[in-house]
Design a protein around this motif. Sequence first.
Motif, PDB file in Angstrom:
ATOM      1  N   ILE A   1       0.838  -1.208   0.000  1.00 57.97           N
ATOM      2  CA  ILE A   1       0.000   0.000   0.000  1.00 57.97           C
ATOM      3  C   ILE A   1       0.872   1.256   0.000  1.00 57.97           C
ATOM      4  O   ILE A   1       0.634   2.195  -0.763  1.00 57.97           O
ATOM      5  N   LEU A   2       1.905   1.265   0.848  1.00 59.13           N
ATOM      6  CA  LEU A   2       2.783   2.434   0.928  1.00 59.13           C
ATOM      7  C   LEU A   2       3.562   2.634  -0.369  1.00 59.13           C
ATOM      8  O   LEU A   2       3.766   3.778  -0.810  1.00 59.13           O
ATOM      9  N   THR A   3       3.979   1.548  -0.985  1.00 60.61           N
ATOM     10  CA  THR A   3       4.692   1.639  -2.263  1.00 60.61           C
ATOM     11  C   THR A   3       3.777   2.201  -3.353  1.00 60.61           C
ATOM     12  O   THR A   3       4.193   3.024  -4.169  1.00 60.61           O
ATOM     13  N   GLN A   4       2.526   1.750  -3.340  1.00 58.86           N
ATOM     14  CA  GLN A   4       1.548   2.272  -4.315  1.00 58.86           C
ATOM     15  C   GLN A   4       1.368   3.783  -4.125  1.00 58.86           C
ATOM     16  O   GLN A   4       1.356   4.553  -5.100  1.00 58.86           O
ATOM     17  N   ALA A   5       1.239   4.208  -2.874  1.00 56.50           N
ATOM     18  CA  ALA A   5       1.053   5.632  -2.593  1.00 56.50           C
ATOM     19  C   ALA A   5       2.274   6.442  -3.014  1.00 56.50           C
ATOM     20  O   ALA A   5       2.144   7.535  -3.593  1.00 56.50           O
ATOM     21  N   GLU A   6       3.476   5.924  -2.746  1.00 62.62           N
ATOM     22  CA  GLU A   6       4.697   6.632  -3.137  1.00 62.62           C
ATOM     23  C   GLU A   6       4.774   6.778  -4.655  1.00 62.62           C
ATOM     24  O   GLU A   6       5.186   7.831  -5.174  1.00 62.62           O
ATOM     25  N   HIS A   7       4.387   5.745  -5.369  1.00 61.19           N
ATOM     26  CA  HIS A   7       4.374   5.803  -6.836  1.00 61.19           C
ATOM     27  C   HIS A   7       3.417   6.900  -7.313  1.00 61.19           C
ATOM     28  O   HIS A   7       3.759   7.692  -8.199  1.00 61.19           O
ATOM     29  N   TYR A   8       2.234   6.949  -6.732  1.00 65.19           N
ATOM     30  CA  TYR A   8       1.262   7.975  -7.118  1.00 65.19           C
ATOM     31  C   TYR A   8       1.751   9.381  -6.748  1.00 65.19           C
ATOM     32  O   TYR A   8       1.557  10.334  -7.510  1.00 65.19           O
ATOM     33  N   LEU A   9       2.389   9.505  -5.595  1.00 65.44           N
ATOM     34  CA  LEU A   9       2.906  10.811  -5.187  1.00 65.44           C
ATOM     35  C   LEU A   9       3.986  11.312  -6.146  1.00 65.44           C
ATOM     36  O   LEU A   9       4.040  12.505  -6.480  1.00 65.44           O
ATOM     37  N   GLN A  10       4.814  10.409  -6.600  1.00 62.43           N
ATOM     38  CA  GLN A  10       5.869  10.791  -7.532  1.00 62.43           C
ATOM     39  C   GLN A  10       5.324  11.146  -8.914  1.00 62.43           C
ATOM     40  O   GLN A  10       5.983  11.850  -9.684  1.00 62.43           O
ATOM     41  N   ASN A  11       4.143  10.677  -9.209  1.00 64.13           N
ATOM     42  CA  ASN A  11       3.533  10.929 -10.522  1.00 64.13           C
ATOM     43  C   ASN A  11       2.199  11.672 -10.378  1.00 64.13           C
ATOM     44  O   ASN A  11       1.300  11.515 -11.205  1.00 64.13           O
ATOM     45  N   ILE A  12       2.111  12.503  -9.356  1.00 62.96           N
ATOM     46  CA  ILE A  12       0.821  13.098  -8.985  1.00 62.96           C
ATOM     47  C   ILE A  12       0.246  14.001 -10.067  1.00 62.96           C
ATOM     48  O   ILE A  12      -0.966  14.110 -10.228  1.00 62.96           O
ATOM     49  N   HIS A  13       1.096  14.633 -10.852  1.00 63.17           N
ATOM     50  CA  HIS A  13       0.600  15.538 -11.899  1.00 63.17           C
ATOM     51  C   HIS A  13      -0.002  14.785 -13.077  1.00 63.17           C
ATOM     52  O   HIS A  13      -0.649  15.389 -13.939  1.00 63.17           O
ATOM     53  N   GLN A  14       0.191  13.459 -13.108  1.00 67.62           N
ATOM     54  CA  GLN A  14      -0.342  12.654 -14.212  1.00 67.62           C
ATOM     55  C   GLN A  14      -1.521  11.779 -13.786  1.00 67.62           C
ATOM     56  O   GLN A  14      -2.014  10.972 -14.580  1.00 67.62           O
ATOM     57  N   LEU A  15      -1.979  11.909 -12.572  1.00 67.00           N
ATOM     58  CA  LEU A  15      -3.068  11.042 -12.099  1.00 67.00           C
ATOM     59  C   LEU A  15      -4.368  11.298 -12.878  1.00 67.00           C
ATOM     60  O   LEU A  15      -4.662  12.426 -13.246  1.00 67.00           O
TER      61      LEU A  15
END
Length: 524
Positions: A510-524
Amino acid sequence: MFIAAKGAKKINKMPKTLRLVLGDQLNINHTWFKTVNDEVTYVLMETRSETDYVVHHIQKVIGFFSGMRLFAQALSAKGHQVLYLKINDSINLQAIDLNCRQLIRQYGFEKFEYQLPDEYRMDVLLTAFCENIDIPSQACDTEHFYTSREELGLLFKGKNSFLMETFYRYMRKKHHILMEGSNPLHGRWNFDAENRKKLPRDFKSTPPLLFANNVNEVYADIKVAGITTIGNVNPDEYLWPINRKQSLTLLNHFAEVCLPLFGTYQDAMAPREWSLFHSRLSFSLNTKMISPQEVIARVIEEYHKRPTEIEYHQVEGFVRQIIGWREYMRGIYWLKMPEYSTLNALEHTNELPAWYWDGQTNMKCLSDCIRQSLDYGYAHHIQRLMVTGNFALLAGTHPDEVDKWYLGIYVDALDWVEITNTRGMSQFADGGIVATKPYVSSAAYIDKMSHYCATCYYDKSKKTGEKACPFNSFYWHFLSRHEEQFKTNARMSMMYNVWYKYDDTQRQEILTQAEHYLQNIHQL
């Protein structure tokens, strides 16, 4: 006499007193305006100092300029002497203090008066201005709110917490609103539990009352001035009320049409339903075109006229927003400013995602709420708190970034009411002064209260993997990184117990998924 201050027209009589009227002080019933006095001149002005401190929605700037111009004309029609500086007037120095100093010098005014501003920034500016002019000055109350600036602070003097419910009950008793003697009407103070229903699927609400104001002149002036704005507008049919008459019309529409279902669905959200049963009176209230006293009186009047059609919880929920929440937020503002504007209790540092400015995200709830905000300059309280605010908090956004966005994008946003709602209620940046816990949720809450998730690109049920809803992993990531601060919070302990039941592998995924999304937040 109305002077659109481009030229050097003379005032009717030798002036003595200059009175400043700010753009959020359009109260025609103020004591100032009861008597016409040729020795008093009123001044209103459009300045870059007010349009440029954040990037505002185009509808917000139009609303203020239009309201001010019509208010100045109304004063003039009553026989008052009025000076008005438009944004592009050559003599406009583009700052309130500089313009007032110039007018005092030009016309030989012997006294300066103003109504106490609602914003700390303006209060500091006018206090300093009065200390540095050579004529007497005086401030008076705006005669708008139920409370004084200091009243909440006095109520909670010596206390460590400032519960809104305590303040709300105090207000109900003091002003005898929805009371039977010393007891609340129908035996309870708060009927919030009845105000949390989801809108039925395929429900179609009554079309909102919109105005069709032609604001092309104001719109053109804003464009000529080169003011940077956000959002969209149709200057042929500007939808917000820009005078008292329209504001009262909107109030009557709410009481007669929307109130019977307001409370029930006040937390509900649905695509293409931007107004629902909300009053949308906040712009009229915050500019003081109408007063909270007459709003409350009109709603209670309608309830008494139609007791079999309007359930009590519809009325109590609305009254709580006006005499409870609105006055409470103002009290917190004046008790805690200016330090309040610097608080960042969670030490968040991230920037706001770029799509907050255009709505270009695959998350249906955020896309819908942001695009609605850009189109109308409006979103209701749950859209602000549990969609755009919730995401910004989960994503660790710096509260300065969030403040600027909320203050700019909404037509009703003024610092005194925006910052306490955003930095306090929404972002928990005040460390718990306003809220007892952070208002965060996963996709489950959004799905419970809305119909966004059914058509979303992301899967509301997934925490990890392809197309997992970002709210889900962000929620647990937030709880994990702030565990020491919140694990003993009684209102959050149950969720931490759930988190602790996951095994190490699940938590890491779960934390890894969140970190991935945070690093790519402008593309969500």
